[in-house]
Design a protein around this motif. Structure first.
Motif, mmCIF file in Angstrom:
data_model
loop_
_atom_site.group_PDB
_atom_site.id
_atom_site.type_symbol
_atom_site.label_atom_id
_atom_site.label_comp_id
_atom_site.label_asym_id
_atom_site.label_seq_id
_atom_site.Cartn_x
_atom_site.Cartn_y
_atom_site.Cartn_z
ATOM 1 N N LEU A 75 -10.460 4.277 -0.370
ATOM 2 C CA LEU A 75 -11.420 3.157 -0.662
ATOM 3 C C LEU A 75 -11.729 3.206 -2.093
ATOM 4 N N THR A 76 -11.300 2.135 -3.097
ATOM 5 C CA THR A 76 -11.689 2.322 -4.521
ATOM 6 C C THR A 76 -13.159 2.065 -4.711
ATOM 7 N N ALA A 77 -13.524 2.374 -6.027
ATOM 8 C CA ALA A 77 -14.986 1.964 -6.314
ATOM 9 C C ALA A 77 -15.393 0.859 -6.197
ATOM 10 N N ASP A 78 -14.730 -0.191 -6.241
ATOM 11 C CA ASP A 78 -14.981 -1.657 -6.081
ATOM 12 C C ASP A 78 -14.734 -2.272 -4.743
ATOM 13 N N GLY A 79 -14.699 -1.065 -3.785
ATOM 14 C CA GLY A 79 -14.560 -1.632 -2.446
ATOM 15 C C GLY A 79 -13.161 -1.991 -1.769
ATOM 16 N N LEU A 80 -11.972 -1.755 -2.433
ATOM 17 C CA LEU A 80 -10.672 -2.156 -2.012
ATOM 18 C C LEU A 80 -10.192 -1.111 -1.351
ATOM 19 N N TRP A 81 -9.475 -1.493 -0.138
ATOM 20 C CA TRP A 81 -8.903 -0.400 0.513
ATOM 21 C C TRP A 81 -7.371 -0.254 -0.062
ATOM 22 N N VAL A 82 -6.750 0.811 -0.414
ATOM 23 C CA VAL A 82 -5.337 0.921 -1.120
ATOM 24 C C VAL A 82 -4.754 2.147 -0.349
ATOM 25 N N PRO A 83 -3.397 2.008 -0.509
ATOM 26 C CA PRO A 83 -2.692 3.177 -0.121
ATOM 27 C C PRO A 83 -2.610 4.406 -1.195
ATOM 28 N N ARG A 84 -2.561 5.597 -0.854
ATOM 29 C CA ARG A 84 -2.444 6.672 -1.813
ATOM 30 C C ARG A 84 -1.116 7.112 -1.879
ATOM 31 N N PHE A 85 -0.417 7.101 -0.716
ATOM 32 C CA PHE A 85 1.184 7.774 -0.614
ATOM 33 C C PHE A 85 1.755 7.457 0.652
ATOM 34 N N GLN A 86 3.156 7.401 0.594
ATOM 35 C CA GLN A 86 4.044 7.469 1.854
ATOM 36 C C GLN A 86 4.765 8.618 1.709
ATOM 37 N N LEU A 87 5.177 9.474 2.671
ATOM 38 C CA LEU A 87 6.075 10.673 2.668
ATOM 39 C C LEU A 87 6.988 10.441 3.899
ATOM 40 N N ILE A 88 8.168 10.511 3.587
ATOM 41 C CA ILE A 88 9.072 10.892 4.793
ATOM 42 C C ILE A 88 9.861 11.900 4.476
ATOM 43 N N GLU A 89 9.861 12.731 5.645
ATOM 44 C CA GLU A 89 10.649 14.248 5.214
ATOM 45 C C GLU A 89 11.198 14.406 6.627
ATOM 46 N N ALA A 90 12.774 14.584 6.098
ATOM 47 C CA ALA A 90 13.793 14.856 7.058
ATOM 48 C C ALA A 90 14.600 16.249 6.473
ATOM 49 N N LYS A 91 15.530 16.714 7.500
ATOM 50 C CA LYS A 91 16.255 18.090 7.159
ATOM 51 C C LYS A 91 16.899 17.895 5.917
ATOM 52 N N GLU A 92 17.666 16.782 5.532
ATOM 53 C CA GLU A 92 18.552 16.747 4.333
ATOM 54 C C GLU A 92 17.690 15.878 3.174
ATOM 55 N N TYR A 93 16.695 15.286 3.525
ATOM 56 C CA TYR A 93 15.846 14.528 2.275
ATOM 57 C C TYR A 93 14.623 14.376 2.637
ATOM 58 N N ARG A 94 13.882 13.790 1.423
ATOM 59 C CA ARG A 94 12.474 13.891 1.258
ATOM 60 C C ARG A 94 12.098 12.499 0.267
ATOM 61 N N SER A 95 11.724 11.426 0.719
ATOM 62 C CA SER A 95 11.243 10.229 0.200
ATOM 63 C C SER A 95 9.740 10.276 -0.112
ATOM 64 N N THR A 96 9.540 9.912 -1.240
ATOM 65 C CA THR A 96 7.820 9.862 -1.599
ATOM 66 C C THR A 96 7.812 8.536 -2.607
ATOM 67 N N LEU A 97 6.488 7.786 -1.962
ATOM 68 C CA LEU A 97 5.946 6.594 -2.786
ATOM 69 C C LEU A 97 4.729 7.100 -3.017
ATOM 70 N N THR A 98 4.273 7.135 -4.223
ATOM 71 C CA THR A 98 2.841 7.303 -4.682
ATOM 72 C C THR A 98 2.122 6.088 -5.575
ATOM 73 N N PHE A 99 1.004 5.801 -5.140
ATOM 74 C CA PHE A 99 0.518 4.503 -5.567
ATOM 75 C C PHE A 99 -0.667 4.855 -6.446
ATOM 76 N N SER A 100 -0.953 4.266 -7.659
ATOM 77 C CA SER A 100 -1.869 4.632 -8.582
ATOM 78 C C SER A 100 -2.140 3.373 -9.321
ATOM 79 N N GLU A 101 -3.242 3.693 -10.099
ATOM 80 C CA GLU A 101 -3.505 2.519 -11.128
ATOM 81 C C GLU A 101 -3.927 1.202 -10.778
ATOM 82 N N PHE A 102 -4.747 0.836 -9.552
ATOM 83 C CA PHE A 102 -5.019 -0.111 -9.275
ATOM 84 C C PHE A 102 -6.205 -0.803 -10.126
ATOM 85 N N ARG A 103 -5.720 -1.935 -10.676
ATOM 86 C CA ARG A 103 -6.537 -2.551 -11.754
ATOM 87 C C ARG A 103 -6.531 -4.178 -11.443
ATOM 88 N N ARG A 104 -7.654 -4.848 -11.794
ATOM 89 C CA ARG A 104 -7.706 -6.202 -11.648
ATOM 90 C C ARG A 104 -7.160 -6.925 -12.949
#
Length: 261
Positions: free
Chosen positions: A220-249
């Motif tokens: 929850l951001t300081a101005d009351g917005l729910w936002v994602p921080r990250f998504q991670l998928i891990e498997a034996k042969e790969y790793r996929s990461t989304l990182t969310f940042s810099e939410f600005r109006r």
């Protein structure tokens, strides 16, 4: 397992009434939050690591002004785009900002029904409470029940651990381990109450082997917005990461253009 043995262990997986009520709220889409997000722009860093090929990383600036998420690519493998590619991205963005799109009957809204079927088909238990980033959370574990529909996407065979915000029902964190080979193609990133719909022509697609792990976190951001921080998928042969940042109006669409001529 004998009937007596089943009855002895069943209560361990009987979530209390308060938790089940919270789960019903936790699968209801937060429409007000999505509409507020249309006044924001944010960054996404996408990193894919595989044992078979070099690491691939890309960064984007994302907005939801015209319907779903518009991804404007900024860098490739840590390097800024060359002049030609940067100009092409600006051209695409200008075209996107000129296009109106209705999301009222969008497919992503229909596929959110997967969460209702997930609650109906899986079993839950409350494992405790915890303070996470200043928020009171209820901890819940989940696993498949006896029968489940074949269209539950990545949740069908998943065993999960959730931390659910007690006040709003948003999923502060979620960890799922997939126990069966699972493919899905979704028109959104689905994070509990939070959906980030994809723009036309884009899709959230995955092919997860058994024992793959999917996790994500919200804040929850300081101005009351729910936002994602990250998504991670891990498997034996790969790793996929989304990182969310810099939410600005922003106050006008021209602010999204580097050269608003």
């Amino acid at each position: 397992m004998t009937r007596r043995g089943f009855l002895a262990t069943a209560p361990l997986w009987a979530a209390d009434a308060a938790t089940m009520a919270l789960l019903q709220r936790a699968i209801a889409h937060d429409d007000a939050n999505l509409e507020r997000m249309r006044s924001y722009v944010f960054g996404v860093n996408d990193v894919f690591r595989s044992i078979h090929e070099p690491m691939i990383s890309q960064s984007y600036e994302v907005n939801l002004i015209r319907g779903g998420m518009y991804w404007r690519r900024l860098t490739e493998n840590g390097q800024p785009l060359n002049a030609e590619l940067a100009a092409a991205e600006q051209t695409r963005l200008r075209a996107h900002l000129r296009t109106a799109s209705s999301q009222t009957q969008a497919k992503w809204r229909e596929e959110r029904d997967v969460l209702s079927r997930w609650v109906a088909a899986h079993r839950f238990r409350t494992t405790g409470r915890k303070r996470i980033e200043g928020r009171d959370a209820i901890l819940v574990e989940t696993k498949p029940g006896g029968e489940y529909a074949g269209d539950l996407a990545y949740l069908a065979t998943a065993h999960g651990k959730l931390a659910i915000d007690q006040e709003t029902g948003h999923w502060l964190s979620a960890e799922f381990e997939i126990y069966g080979h699972t493919r899905y193609a979704m028109f959104q990133l689905l994070y509990g109450r939070l959906s980030l719909p994809y723009s036309v022509g884009l899709i959230n697609r995955a092919n997860l082997p058994s024992r793959a792990k999917l996790s994500f976190g919200l804040r929850l951001t300081a101005d009351g917005l729910w936002v994602p921080r990250f998504q991670l998928i891990e498997a034996k042969e790969y790793r996929s990461t989304l990182t969310f940042s810099e939410f600005r109006r922003f106050t006008s669409e021209s602010q999204l253009l580097l050269d608003p001529a």
